[in-house]
Motif scaffolding. Structure first.
Motif, PDB file in Angstrom:
ATOM      1  N   ARG A 154       0.852  -1.156  -0.096  1.00 50.95           N
ATOM      2  CA  ARG A 154      -0.118   0.138  -0.037  1.00 50.95           C
ATOM      3  C   ARG A 154       0.867   1.208   0.156  1.00 50.95           C
ATOM      4  O   ARG A 154       0.567   2.166  -0.626  1.00 50.95           O
ATOM      5  CB  ARG A 154      -0.762  -0.035   1.146  1.00 50.95           C
ATOM      6  N   GLU A 155       1.871   1.256   0.838  1.00 59.03           N
ATOM      7  CA  GLU A 155       2.707   2.617   0.970  1.00 59.03           C
ATOM      8  C   GLU A 155       3.471   2.724  -0.417  1.00 59.03           C
ATOM      9  O   GLU A 155       3.822   3.819  -0.793  1.00 59.03           O
ATOM     10  CB  GLU A 155       3.737   2.336   2.194  1.00 59.03           C
TER      11      GLU A 155
ATOM     12  N   ALA B 171       1.259   3.887  -2.890  1.00 60.34           N
ATOM     13  CA  ALA B 171       0.816   5.429  -2.730  1.00 60.34           C
ATOM     14  C   ALA B 171       1.989   6.415  -3.274  1.00 60.34           C
ATOM     15  O   ALA B 171       1.518   7.466  -3.470  1.00 60.34           O
ATOM     16  CB  ALA B 171       0.559   5.542  -1.097  1.00 60.34           C
ATOM     17  N   ARG B 172       2.956   5.907  -3.131  1.00 60.71           N
ATOM     18  CA  ARG B 172       4.246   6.776  -3.518  1.00 60.71           C
ATOM     19  C   ARG B 172       4.390   6.636  -5.186  1.00 60.71           C
ATOM     20  O   ARG B 172       5.416   6.932  -5.559  1.00 60.71           O
ATOM     21  CB  ARG B 172       5.421   6.377  -2.671  1.00 60.71           C
TER      22      ARG B 172
END
Length: 189
Positions: free
Chosen positions: A15-16, A19-20
């Motif tokens: 997810r991280e 997201a980036r």
């Protein structure tokens, strides 16, 4: 004795990363963790070591405690972030003669990236073409660099900057007899 569930780290890392807007390959370059290991971690097929998780949290700029606690906190954009030398990711050539420290933040990968380059005498950094429209800007901090971009070449010395296409095969060579250093900025259009 009470047992708690093991944190599901893989989905948080994925997810991280997404997201980036980072690919597995980009996060691998920033963290020093192999692309195959990242894929296994995200799928829950690998049990990463503390060192691997530490590298990933530094690359993604999330707190380790938030990762193992099952959540990730957004970075505080109002604070001054200091990245220690130990936390700065480094890429080494197979022979160890070229070292690139990744100075840019993960969220700018694929837009603008910057690196500190250190090369042993006679070594070279040979690069395949980057994305169409990509340019590199290389500033020599010491003498004796040769820059090749496509069929063009030049030599630059300390304080000089070469700007060249990076969407063609290109190469930086240390022609001096000493360890040479420079700063490279890669800009994608």
């Amino acid at each position: 004795m009470s047992h708690t569930n093991t944190p599901q780290i893989g989905p948080i890392i994925q997810r991280e990363r997404k997201a980036r807007r980072l690919s597995l390959e980009q996060l691998a370059a920033l963290s020093g963790v192999s692309k195959s290991m990242l894929s296994q971690i995200e799928r829950g097929a690998a049990n990463p070591t503390f060192a691997v998780l530490w590298s990933l949290t530094r690359a993604l700029k999330i707190d380790f405690s938030d990762l193992v606690g099952g959540r990730a906190a957004p970075a505080d954009d109002s604070a001054i972030e200091v990245v220690t030398a130990f936390q700065t990711p480094e890429i080494k050539s197979a022979d160890g003669a070229c070292r690139m420290r990744i100075l840019g933040p993960p969220q700018l990968v694929g837009v603008t990236e910057w690196y500190e380059l250190e090369m042993e005498p006679g070594s070279e950094l040979d690069s395949a073409p980057h994305a169409p429209g990509a340019f590199e800007h290389f500033t020599a901090l010491s003498d004796g660099f040769e820059i090749v971009s496509g069929d063009q070449s030049c030599t630059i010395n300390a304080g000089e900057t070469a700007r060249y296409r990076a969407d063609v095969p290109h190469r930086i060579t240390n022609r001096s007899t000493k360890v040479a250093r420079g700063l490279m900025v890669l800009h994608y259009r």
